[in-house]
Enzyme design. Sequence first.
Site, PDB file in Angstrom:
ATOM      1  N   LYS A 204      -1.523   3.705   8.406  1.00  0.00           N
ATOM      2  CA  LYS A 204      -2.217   4.415   7.326  1.00  0.00           C
ATOM      3  C   LYS A 204      -3.514   3.697   6.917  1.00  0.00           C
ATOM      4  O   LYS A 204      -4.555   4.333   6.818  1.00  0.00           O
ATOM      5  CB  LYS A 204      -1.331   4.534   6.072  1.00  0.00           C
ATOM      6  CG  LYS A 204      -0.116   5.428   6.238  1.00  0.00           C
ATOM      7  CD  LYS A 204       0.529   5.741   4.882  1.00  0.00           C
ATOM      8  CE  LYS A 204       0.995   4.520   4.107  1.00  0.00           C
ATOM      9  NZ  LYS A 204       2.141   3.801   4.733  1.00  0.00           N
TER      10      LYS A 204
ATOM     11  N   ARG B 104       2.499  -8.311  11.721  1.00  0.00           N
ATOM     12  CA  ARG B 104       1.470  -8.289  10.687  1.00  0.00           C
ATOM     13  C   ARG B 104       1.556  -9.510   9.756  1.00  0.00           C
ATOM     14  O   ARG B 104       0.549 -10.039   9.314  1.00  0.00           O
ATOM     15  CB  ARG B 104       1.646  -6.994   9.866  1.00  0.00           C
ATOM     16  CG  ARG B 104       0.447  -6.582   9.071  1.00  0.00           C
ATOM     17  CD  ARG B 104       0.581  -5.160   8.596  1.00  0.00           C
ATOM     18  NE  ARG B 104       1.680  -4.984   7.656  1.00  0.00           N
ATOM     19  CZ  ARG B 104       1.880  -3.858   6.975  1.00  0.00           C
ATOM     20  NH1 ARG B 104       1.091  -2.823   7.150  1.00  0.00           N
ATOM     21  NH2 ARG B 104       2.885  -3.754   6.144  1.00  0.00           N
TER      22      ARG B 104
ATOM     23  N   ARG C 193       4.740   8.756  -3.079  1.00  0.00           N
ATOM     24  CA  ARG C 193       5.814   8.222  -2.259  1.00  0.00           C
ATOM     25  C   ARG C 193       7.186   8.714  -2.723  1.00  0.00           C
ATOM     26  O   ARG C 193       8.213   8.259  -2.222  1.00  0.00           O
ATOM     27  CB  ARG C 193       5.793   6.712  -2.369  1.00  0.00           C
ATOM     28  CG  ARG C 193       5.742   6.030  -1.007  1.00  0.00           C
ATOM     29  CD  ARG C 193       5.236   4.682  -1.261  1.00  0.00           C
ATOM     30  NE  ARG C 193       5.460   3.654  -0.351  1.00  0.00           N
ATOM     31  CZ  ARG C 193       4.445   2.916   0.115  1.00  0.00           C
ATOM     32  NH1 ARG C 193       3.215   3.197  -0.169  1.00  0.00           N
ATOM     33  NH2 ARG C 193       4.703   1.885   0.874  1.00  0.00           N
TER      34      ARG C 193
ATOM     35  N   ARG D 196      12.382  -1.003   3.528  1.00  0.00           N
ATOM     36  CA  ARG D 196      11.212  -0.122   3.339  1.00  0.00           C
ATOM     37  C   ARG D 196      11.309   1.114   4.224  1.00  0.00           C
ATOM     38  O   ARG D 196      10.899   2.208   3.829  1.00  0.00           O
ATOM     39  CB  ARG D 196       9.927  -0.896   3.597  1.00  0.00           C
ATOM     40  CG  ARG D 196       9.552  -1.766   2.397  1.00  0.00           C
ATOM     41  CD  ARG D 196       8.710  -2.957   2.777  1.00  0.00           C
ATOM     42  NE  ARG D 196       7.421  -2.585   3.285  1.00  0.00           N
ATOM     43  CZ  ARG D 196       6.726  -3.333   4.137  1.00  0.00           C
ATOM     44  NH1 ARG D 196       7.214  -4.477   4.577  1.00  0.00           N
ATOM     45  NH2 ARG D 196       5.552  -2.933   4.545  1.00  0.00           N
TER      46      ARG D 196
ATOM     47  N   ARG E 136       2.694  -9.959   6.579  1.00  0.00           N
ATOM     48  CA  ARG E 136       2.487  -9.908   5.136  1.00  0.00           C
ATOM     49  C   ARG E 136       3.746 -10.439   4.444  1.00  0.00           C
ATOM     50  O   ARG E 136       4.802 -10.502   5.064  1.00  0.00           O
ATOM     51  CB  ARG E 136       2.239  -8.447   4.730  1.00  0.00           C
ATOM     52  CG  ARG E 136       1.257  -8.266   3.609  1.00  0.00           C
ATOM     53  CD  ARG E 136       0.866  -6.821   3.461  1.00  0.00           C
ATOM     54  NE  ARG E 136       1.970  -5.988   3.021  1.00  0.00           N
ATOM     55  CZ  ARG E 136       1.930  -4.665   3.002  1.00  0.00           C
ATOM     56  NH1 ARG E 136       0.856  -4.037   3.444  1.00  0.00           N
ATOM     57  NH2 ARG E 136       2.965  -3.978   2.577  1.00  0.00           N
TER      58      ARG E 136
HETATM   59  P1  AMP Z   1       2.196  -0.484   1.084  1.00  0.00           P
HETATM   60  O1  AMP Z   1       1.067  -1.467   1.145  1.00  0.00           O
HETATM   61  O2  AMP Z   1       1.708   0.916   0.906  1.00  0.00           O
HETATM   62  O3  AMP Z   1       3.146  -0.630   2.239  1.00  0.00           O
HETATM   63  O4  AMP Z   1       3.034  -0.826  -0.236  1.00  0.00           O
HETATM   64  C1  AMP Z   1       3.661  -2.075  -0.416  1.00  0.00           C
HETATM   65  C2  AMP Z   1       4.714  -1.998  -1.514  1.00  0.00           C
HETATM   66  O5  AMP Z   1       4.101  -1.593  -2.746  1.00  0.00           O
HETATM   67  C3  AMP Z   1       5.804  -0.951  -1.282  1.00  0.00           C
HETATM   68  O6  AMP Z   1       6.859  -1.459  -0.477  1.00  0.00           O
HETATM   69  C4  AMP Z   1       6.247  -0.655  -2.716  1.00  0.00           C
HETATM   70  O7  AMP Z   1       7.057  -1.678  -3.230  1.00  0.00           O
HETATM   71  C5  AMP Z   1       4.927  -0.695  -3.476  1.00  0.00           C
HETATM   72  N1  AMP Z   1       4.248   0.628  -3.530  1.00  0.00           N
HETATM   73  C6  AMP Z   1       3.072   0.989  -2.951  1.00  0.00           C
HETATM   74  N2  AMP Z   1       2.756   2.268  -3.219  1.00  0.00           N
HETATM   75  C7  AMP Z   1       3.773   2.743  -4.000  1.00  0.00           C
HETATM   76  C8  AMP Z   1       4.050   4.005  -4.596  1.00  0.00           C
HETATM   77  N3  AMP Z   1       3.228   5.066  -4.456  1.00  0.00           N
HETATM   78  N4  AMP Z   1       5.198   4.114  -5.322  1.00  0.00           N
HETATM   79  C9  AMP Z   1       6.037   3.074  -5.499  1.00  0.00           C
HETATM   80  N5  AMP Z   1       5.839   1.879  -4.942  1.00  0.00           N
HETATM   81  C10 AMP Z   1       4.717   1.692  -4.197  1.00  0.00           C
END
Ligand code: AMP
Length: 182
Positions: free
Chosen positions: A13, A127, A88, A140, A129
């Site tokens: 993404k 990755r 999400r 996740r 992170r």
């Molecule tokens: P990402 O970088 O998009 O993979 O997000 C990393 C983490 O941030 C996720 O595993 C969630 O814990 C939190 N997160 C990101 N976007 C959302 C969202 N729209 N709703 C809830 N948690 C989020």
Amino acid sequence: MILILVGAPGGGKGTQAAKLKEQFKIAHISTGDMLRENVKAGTALGAEANGFMQSGALVPDALIIKMIEARIKDADCKNGFLLDGFPRSLPQAEALDKMLTANKLKLDAVINLQVDEDELVKRLLSRGRADDNEKTIRNRLQVFKTQTEPVLGHYGSQKRVKNIHGMGAIDEIYTRILEALK
Ligand code: AMP
């Protein structure tokens, strides 16, 4: 132009979002990036979100919705925006519908990047992170299936979902996205 980018963690993404931002001159709104910035800066929001992020769970809807509500009013969103990692969950999708209507904005498309699970795990493990360890990754992916995939049903009924094969070279995938948006 208002776009939503949906896809499992590790699905590419962020990479595709950066290209779409350049192409359409729209703001790239990544809730994950915004949360990580808050954690790094030690804000109250960051402190509240951190535990959820570390375990791979979703941060509570109310926090995320408030964050997005403020963000889409920023000046750089005038020409449109790309939502990366939001909505999400179904409540987030419903809140977004209301926000768009209230601001007289229209969603153009939902881009659904589809990647095999084996490939996702491979990409996430490489990755590195903080939340890219095997246990969190498994959580996740599970959260994506149970809470985020229903979001596609929400938009699918509005015929706006563009399913994109997300395997292969970055530029190939990007070309598929542009074709789908024509
Ligand atoms: P990402 O970088 O998009 O993979 O997000 C990393 C983490 O941030 C996720 O595993 C969630 O814990 C939190 N997160 C990101 N976007 C959302 C969202 N729209 N709703 C809830 N948690 C989020």
